[in-house]
Design a protein around this motif. Structure first.
Motif, mmCIF file in Angstrom:
data_model
loop_
_atom_site.group_PDB
_atom_site.id
_atom_site.type_symbol
_atom_site.label_atom_id
_atom_site.label_comp_id
_atom_site.label_asym_id
_atom_site.label_seq_id
_atom_site.Cartn_x
_atom_site.Cartn_y
_atom_site.Cartn_z
ATOM 1 N N THR A 152 0.759 -1.514 -0.717
ATOM 2 C CA THR A 152 -0.368 -0.036 -0.019
ATOM 3 C C THR A 152 0.596 0.515 0.167
ATOM 4 O O THR A 152 0.719 2.127 -0.919
ATOM 5 C CB THR A 152 -0.965 -0.161 1.011
ATOM 6 O OG1 THR A 152 -1.666 -1.325 1.553
ATOM 7 C CG2 THR A 152 -2.132 0.391 0.859
ATOM 8 N N LEU A 153 2.401 1.307 0.027
ATOM 9 C CA LEU A 153 2.795 2.652 0.815
ATOM 10 C C LEU A 153 3.411 2.885 -0.264
ATOM 11 O O LEU A 153 3.828 3.646 -0.949
ATOM 12 C CB LEU A 153 4.214 2.244 1.999
ATOM 13 C CG LEU A 153 5.384 3.182 2.480
ATOM 14 C CD1 LEU A 153 4.463 4.318 2.507
ATOM 15 C CD2 LEU A 153 5.762 2.524 2.648
ATOM 16 N N LYS A 155 2.512 2.223 -3.287
ATOM 17 C CA LYS A 155 0.988 2.708 -4.034
ATOM 18 C C LYS A 155 1.064 4.051 -3.550
ATOM 19 O O LYS A 155 0.321 4.497 -5.050
ATOM 20 C CB LYS A 155 -0.033 1.458 -3.794
ATOM 21 C CG LYS A 155 -0.086 0.389 -4.927
ATOM 22 C CD LYS A 155 -1.464 -0.626 -4.037
ATOM 23 C CE LYS A 155 -1.712 -1.614 -4.654
ATOM 24 N NZ LYS A 155 -2.627 -2.486 -4.278
ATOM 25 N N GLU A 156 1.179 4.174 -2.272
ATOM 26 C CA GLU A 156 1.095 5.542 -2.078
ATOM 27 C C GLU A 156 1.572 7.256 -2.629
ATOM 28 O O GLU A 156 1.762 8.221 -2.781
ATOM 29 C CB GLU A 156 0.703 5.909 -1.221
ATOM 30 C CG GLU A 156 0.076 7.311 0.313
ATOM 31 C CD GLU A 156 -1.054 7.501 -0.299
ATOM 32 O OE1 GLU A 156 -1.656 8.574 -0.678
ATOM 33 O OE2 GLU A 156 -2.497 6.622 -0.281
ATOM 34 N N ILE A 159 1.587 7.455 -5.970
ATOM 35 C CA ILE A 159 0.548 8.657 -6.325
ATOM 36 C C ILE A 159 1.570 9.862 -5.894
ATOM 37 O O ILE A 159 0.701 10.916 -6.521
ATOM 38 C CB ILE A 159 -0.928 8.833 -5.395
ATOM 39 C CG1 ILE A 159 -1.789 6.723 -5.905
ATOM 40 C CG2 ILE A 159 -1.802 9.954 -5.522
ATOM 41 C CD1 ILE A 159 -2.295 6.720 -4.385
ATOM 42 N N GLN A 160 1.364 10.021 -4.966
ATOM 43 C CA GLN A 160 2.520 11.356 -4.391
ATOM 44 C C GLN A 160 3.482 11.734 -5.731
ATOM 45 O O GLN A 160 4.015 13.547 -6.041
ATOM 46 C CB GLN A 160 3.353 11.324 -3.330
ATOM 47 C CG GLN A 160 2.609 10.520 -2.381
ATOM 48 C CD GLN A 160 2.103 11.816 -1.515
ATOM 49 O OE1 GLN A 160 2.250 13.177 -1.621
ATOM 50 N NE2 GLN A 160 0.912 12.152 -0.471
ATOM 51 N N ARG A 178 9.488 12.375 -2.366
ATOM 52 C CA ARG A 178 8.195 12.241 -1.835
ATOM 53 C C ARG A 178 8.444 11.214 -1.296
ATOM 54 O O ARG A 178 7.079 11.278 -0.196
ATOM 55 C CB ARG A 178 7.792 11.541 -3.320
ATOM 56 C CG ARG A 178 7.540 12.708 -4.890
ATOM 57 C CD ARG A 178 6.822 13.189 -5.319
ATOM 58 N NE ARG A 178 6.736 14.275 -6.090
ATOM 59 C CZ ARG A 178 7.955 15.466 -6.019
ATOM 60 N NH1 ARG A 178 8.551 15.713 -5.318
ATOM 61 N NH2 ARG A 178 7.431 15.847 -7.402
ATOM 62 N N VAL A 182 4.758 10.794 2.866
ATOM 63 C CA VAL A 182 4.058 9.771 3.357
ATOM 64 C C VAL A 182 3.944 9.337 4.870
ATOM 65 O O VAL A 182 2.913 8.956 5.490
ATOM 66 C CB VAL A 182 4.614 8.436 2.389
ATOM 67 C CG1 VAL A 182 3.385 7.006 3.285
ATOM 68 C CG2 VAL A 182 3.751 8.565 0.797
ATOM 69 N N ILE A 185 0.522 10.217 6.717
ATOM 70 C CA ILE A 185 0.173 9.005 6.186
ATOM 71 C C ILE A 185 -0.416 8.031 6.622
ATOM 72 O O ILE A 185 -1.076 7.727 7.354
ATOM 73 C CB ILE A 185 -0.794 9.032 4.560
ATOM 74 C CG1 ILE A 185 -0.507 10.141 3.628
ATOM 75 C CG2 ILE A 185 -1.135 8.012 4.102
ATOM 76 C CD1 ILE A 185 -0.141 10.035 2.654
ATOM 77 N N ASN A 193 -7.039 5.239 8.904
ATOM 78 C CA ASN A 193 -5.623 5.141 8.189
ATOM 79 C C ASN A 193 -6.021 3.948 7.675
ATOM 80 O O ASN A 193 -6.404 3.259 8.251
ATOM 81 C CB ASN A 193 -4.875 5.170 10.231
ATOM 82 C CG ASN A 193 -2.967 4.497 9.344
ATOM 83 O OD1 ASN A 193 -3.324 3.849 8.184
ATOM 84 N ND2 ASN A 193 -2.625 4.776 10.282
ATOM 85 N N GLN A 194 -5.746 4.149 6.005
ATOM 86 C CA GLN A 194 -5.970 3.518 5.163
ATOM 87 C C GLN A 194 -5.235 1.862 5.653
ATOM 88 O O GLN A 194 -5.454 0.962 5.532
ATOM 89 C CB GLN A 194 -5.815 3.781 4.359
ATOM 90 C CG GLN A 194 -4.510 4.115 3.751
ATOM 91 C CD GLN A 194 -4.422 4.747 2.339
ATOM 92 O OE1 GLN A 194 -4.460 3.487 1.349
ATOM 93 N NE2 GLN A 194 -3.275 5.215 1.854
#
Length: 220
Positions: A152-153, A155-156, A159-160, A178, A182, A185, A193-194
């Motif tokens: 997930t990190l 992917k995040e 996105i950033q 970048r 994160v 988040i 918190n995703q």
């Protein structure tokens, strides 16, 4: 005040004394060992098997390009190195203090009345807690959770970075900037918190807690 009240008060004091263990010792020790793991991996000194792509990453400069595959491999190697530092009781040593009486309780037989009579309810609770977080099932669930967080990190971070930039590669200097974005988040409150939500919904995690609440021996 009878002996029972004295024992209860003693247990309360011991609980209060151990309540700040995580913040005063556990987290600092975890951070320190994580820094050691990062240093070993980035310097290429880890003794575990390192993929060729990681060896290339170790030699990269800030101007060189890093893609999502290299970043994922690097983070996983850091985690593998980190988890090897304190095996097999990695998480237990970070989360709660050691106590000689817990070992006595864990090894005492039902015929050892002297040892059992000296054990309080607090001792029993701590021993049971340590047994849970020292179990192979907990370690397995923790590893699954960490891998989910890493996926997930990545992917995040992608996105950033914007669009397919990370997938195709970007200068390491820009990527590091970048990555720092994160951090907040990861630290969001649990309800927002995703990462926590993803872990909570994982089947292996649900099964693990079902076993705990069912009082099933985790060593089986």
């Amino acid at each position: 005040m009878d002996d029972g009240d004295l024992i209860d008060r003693d247990d309360q004091q011991r609980f209060l004394a151990s309540a700040d263990f995580l913040s005063t010792y556990g987290l600092p020790a975890l951070i320190s060992n994580m820094q050691v793991a990062v240093t070993e991996v980035l310097k290429g000194s880890s003794q575990s098997v390192v993929p060729t792509i990681l060896r290339l990453c170790h030699r990269k400069q800030l101007r060189d390009h890093i893609n999502s595959t290299v970043l994922h491999e690097t983070i996983m190697q850091i985690l593998d190195t980190f988890m090897s530092i304190r095996s097999p009781h990695l998480w237990a040593d970070y989360l709660m203090p050691r106590d000689a009486r817990l070992h006595e309780l864990a090894t005492a037989s039902s015929n050892n009345d002297k040892v059992l009579s000296d054990i309080t309810k607090f001792d029993q609770l701590m021993a049971e807690t340590r047994a849970v977080i020292s179990s192979a099932k907990f370690v397995n669930v923790a590893e699954i959770a960490l891998k989910l967080v890493v996926d997930t990190l990545i992917k995040e971070i992608g996105i950033q970075c914007g669009g397919d930039t990370l997938a195709t590669g970007m200068p390491l200097a820009k990527l590091l900037a970048r990555v720092t974005h994160v951090g907040p988040i990861l630290l969001k409150e649990p309800s927002k918190n995703q990462f926590i939500q993803i872990i909570r919904n994982q089947q292996e995690v649900e099964v693990f807690f079902t076993l705990i609440y069912s009082n099933i021996d985790l060593e089986d």
